[in-house]
Design a protein around this motif. Structure first.
Motif, mmCIF file in Angstrom:
data_model
loop_
_atom_site.group_PDB
_atom_site.id
_atom_site.type_symbol
_atom_site.label_atom_id
_atom_site.label_comp_id
_atom_site.label_asym_id
_atom_site.label_seq_id
_atom_site.Cartn_x
_atom_site.Cartn_y
_atom_site.Cartn_z
ATOM 1 N N ALA A 66 0.832 -1.203 0.000
ATOM 2 C CA ALA A 66 0.000 0.000 0.000
ATOM 3 C C ALA A 66 0.865 1.251 0.000
ATOM 4 O O ALA A 66 0.584 2.226 -0.711
ATOM 5 C CB ALA A 66 -0.930 -0.009 1.219
ATOM 6 N N HIS A 67 1.941 1.214 0.786
ATOM 7 C CA HIS A 67 2.866 2.352 0.850
ATOM 8 C C HIS A 67 3.559 2.556 -0.489
ATOM 9 O O HIS A 67 3.707 3.699 -0.967
ATOM 10 C CB HIS A 67 3.897 2.118 1.961
ATOM 11 N N LEU A 98 2.502 1.609 -3.497
ATOM 12 C CA LEU A 98 1.530 2.068 -4.492
ATOM 13 C C LEU A 98 1.277 3.565 -4.337
ATOM 14 O O LEU A 98 1.158 4.301 -5.318
ATOM 15 C CB LEU A 98 0.223 1.289 -4.346
ATOM 16 N N ASP A 99 1.201 4.023 -3.096
ATOM 17 C CA ASP A 99 0.982 5.435 -2.826
ATOM 18 C C ASP A 99 2.201 6.256 -3.245
ATOM 19 O O ASP A 99 2.065 7.313 -3.871
ATOM 20 C CB ASP A 99 0.688 5.642 -1.337
ATOM 21 N N LYS A 143 2.455 6.889 -6.773
ATOM 22 C CA LYS A 143 1.306 7.657 -7.265
ATOM 23 C C LYS A 143 0.424 6.853 -8.236
ATOM 24 O O LYS A 143 -0.043 7.371 -9.255
ATOM 25 C CB LYS A 143 1.777 8.964 -7.926
ATOM 26 N N GLU A 174 -6.016 5.518 -7.413
ATOM 27 C CA GLU A 174 -6.729 4.848 -6.314
ATOM 28 C C GLU A 174 -7.454 3.586 -6.783
ATOM 29 O O GLU A 174 -7.416 2.555 -6.105
ATOM 30 C CB GLU A 174 -7.728 5.812 -5.681
ATOM 31 N N SER A 232 -4.908 0.858 -7.300
ATOM 32 C CA SER A 232 -4.321 0.464 -6.015
ATOM 33 C C SER A 232 -5.277 -0.422 -5.224
ATOM 34 O O SER A 232 -4.883 -1.448 -4.666
ATOM 35 C CB SER A 232 -3.960 1.702 -5.190
#
Length: 200
Positions: A33-34, A36-37, A40, A43, A46
């Protein structure tokens, strides 16, 4: 050969595998998750990646087999599980990225186990991880049903486990992780880990 039992329950050392897979799996999801964030990624994409991994990780047939009392899997077999889980979505990792991911997962879990003052705190850690995974995918998602079923199974099997059996669970889990001393920058910076890779 019948599985060893204590008061009708499987002996603690035969119950370590769900703790290993669930907790390391949760660590994997946090890291993904980190990443993917940080990259960028949109959403929608992700969420799809995380839901696909969670749905596979908590597939009812896999969970049923995982919770069946048995000896702890070998390290190579366990690594194979996470290789398949990480690639169960549209995301693809090369070997170097997967190696780094696995190292972070194992050291993160090892750190958490060593922070448990009492062996049965592993139950609270595992249930907290499951609740966080549920929050990652959202309670209305299809994957959430699988996570919810795993939480109920965890409560049924481990909620009333005697402390002596928790000690065996913890001992078996630490045995699985005992030679893992990969240096993690965030642990080194906070002096949680020494230059030799040992957790404080």
């Amino acid at each position: 050969m019948a599985a060893a039992t204590v008061a009708g329950r499987p002996a603690g050392r035969l119950m370590a595998m769900p703790l290993i897979v669930i907790n390391m799996g949760a660590e994997m999801l946090y890291i993904l998750a980190h990443r993917l964030d940080a990259q960028k990624i949109g959403e929608t994409k992700s969420v799809r990646v995380l839901e696909d991994v969670v749905r596979t990780m908590f597939d009812p047939a896999f969970v049923e087999e995982l919770f069946r009392p048995h000896d702890t899997y070998s390290r190579s077999s366990t690594r194979g599980i996470f290789d398949k889980l990480a690639h169960s979505s549209i995301m693809r990792l090369n070997k170097n990225s997967m190696d780094k991911l696995y190292d972070l997962m194992t050291m993160g879990f090892k750190y958490q186990i060593l922070q448990c003052v009492c062996a049965d705190q592993l139950y609270a850690v595992t249930m907290r991880h499951l609740a966080t995974v549920l929050a990652l995918v959202g309670k209305a998602s299809e994957a959430a049903k699988n996570v919810g079923a795993a939480m109920r199974l965890m409560s049924d099997r481990y909620g009333l486990l005697p402390l002596g059996e928790w000690l065996k669970c913890r001992e078996e889990t630490l045995r699985f992780l005992q030679d893992r001393r990969v240096k993690v920058s965030i642990f080194l910076q906070s002096n949680t880990q020494s230059s030799s890779g040992t957790i404080a």
